[in-house]
Each structure stands twice: as C-alpha cells, then as structure tokens.
Enzyme design. Sequence first.
Site, PDB file in Angstrom:
ATOM      1  N   LYS A   1       0.860  -1.192   0.000  1.00  0.00           N
ATOM      2  CA  LYS A   1       0.000   0.000   0.000  1.00  0.00           C
ATOM      3  C   LYS A   1       0.892   1.237   0.000  1.00  0.00           C
ATOM      4  O   LYS A   1       1.777   1.392   0.859  1.00  0.00           O
ATOM      5  CB  LYS A   1      -0.886  -0.046   1.243  1.00  0.00           C
ATOM      6  CG  LYS A   1      -2.158   0.743   1.141  1.00  0.00           C
ATOM      7  CD  LYS A   1      -3.045   0.406   2.341  1.00  0.00           C
ATOM      8  CE  LYS A   1      -4.304   1.213   2.356  1.00  0.00           C
ATOM      9  NZ  LYS A   1      -5.015   1.051   3.637  1.00  0.00           N
TER      10      LYS A   1
HETATM   11  O1  G3P Z   1      -9.337   2.297   4.473  1.00  0.00           O
HETATM   12  C1  G3P Z   1      -8.932   3.552   4.953  1.00  0.00           C
HETATM   13  C2  G3P Z   1      -9.555   3.713   6.287  1.00  0.00           C
HETATM   14  O2  G3P Z   1      -8.889   3.001   7.251  1.00  0.00           O
HETATM   15  C3  G3P Z   1      -9.794   5.084   6.684  1.00  0.00           C
HETATM   16  O3  G3P Z   1     -10.999   5.032   7.345  1.00  0.00           O
HETATM   17  O4  G3P Z   1     -12.734   5.781   8.874  1.00  0.00           O
HETATM   18  O5  G3P Z   1     -10.315   6.396   9.272  1.00  0.00           O
HETATM   19  O6  G3P Z   1     -11.592   7.438   7.425  1.00  0.00           O
HETATM   20  P1  G3P Z   1     -11.420   6.223   8.275  1.00  0.00           P
END
Ligand code: G3P
Length: 219
Positions: free
Chosen positions: A87
């Site tokens: 990634k």
């Molecule tokens: O897949 C990316 C993710 O981990 C981010 O999610 O909820 O932190 O915006 P969030």
Amino acid sequence: MKFFIDTANLAQIQEAHDLGILDGVTTNPSLMAKEGIVGDAAVLQHYKTICEMVDGDVSAEVISTDFAGMVAEGEKLAALHKNIVVKVPMIKEGIKAIAHFTKAGIRTNCTLVFSAGQAILAAKAGATYLSPFIGRLDDINWDGMQLIEDISDIYTIQGFQTQILAASVRTPLHIVQAAKAGADVVTCPLSAITGLLKHPLTDNGLAQFLADHAKANQG
Ligand code: G3P
C-alpha cells in the site's frame, strides 16, 4: 464485489472470516498502532499472521515517503507472503514507486485518493487497487460516493484494469451505495459488514415462525 475488512484486529478479522464472505484485509499505520503493534519485527510478524488467517489479499502500507525507502520497504513486505499487496500513498514518489513495483510484478494499493485525477495517475502507473476514501470526503461535505461513480466511469471508458477499492467506508449504507456506484471492492470495519444483516422485519418474522412452530408442536 469483494469484501475486505479494514482492521489490524485479529479477533475481528477472524469473525469476518468465519462468516465465509471475507476476500481480504486492509490495514494502515493508524490501525496497526491502534492494536499496539509497534516496531518493524512486530509489524512484519503481524502481517504474516493475518496472511495465515485469510486466504486473500492483505494490504500492508509503507511508511517511507521517498522512492528508495518505499521500494526497500515494499520489497520486504511483498517477500513476506504471496498475498501481500504493498500500500503506497498517492504522492509523487508514491506514483514512481507504484510504476516500479508494477514493472517488478509486485501488486500495489494506491491509498489516500480523493480525486478522479489522482485515480487516473494511479491507474497509469499500474496500481492493482485504488483506495478512494469515501467517509473522509463526506466528513468535509464532499460527495464521496460520487467520486466512486466518476472513477468507475473513467476506468470503464479508458479500459483501465485497476480495481476500485472503496475505503473509509463506515456504514452498511456506504457498502450498498459503493456497490451501486461500481466499486470492485469495499473495505470497512466489522460493524459495517455485520450491519448488513440487520432488518427488524427479519427478526420479527423469524420470532413469529418459531413461535408458530412451537405452538403447533406442543405436547
Ligand atoms: O481504508 C482507509 C480507512 O482506514 C480510513 O478510514 O474511517 O479512518 O476514514 P477512516
């Protein structure tokens, strides 16, 4: 559409896996830190453990922000297991690294994507997966799901092979909308996946069926 779980929590990965619908796992440095996984050796071991639990792609994120550092880290991660996807953040050095990994046959997930322009660049570099962050766009009052639709249209028109991995997906409704918008993959917390199960009429209907069965079979 593939289902990935977005966590480094082994119990949650196991629970999603036990449902029989899990296709892979995504992590990021914040999620690893949340589980208390610190230090290179512990991080590498954790990725190996996840790969042994789930027979599907596991995204492992580089920390470096320069080309040479990303390449060194990515090669180390990719060597851990055949299912590791490296990634890489959507920055200039990241695009260079993705192009390099593509030539070397190492699969990549381009992360922190917030625009269709970024999506085009990542696809040109040969990214295996592209991670547009839906929830974080919604957080700033932009339409996250519209971005998935736009990228899906562009990739179809242009014939790009990069798979759209809707990320920062937080709710069951996000999953349904991402499916309609053309996402190839969704990655989300366990709560969003299990949230798809819920409907009050299902619960009421089942309770009624069981009650009727019990009444008819009394004595
Ligand atoms: O897949 C990316 C993710 O981990 C981010 O999610 O909820 O932190 O915006 P969030």
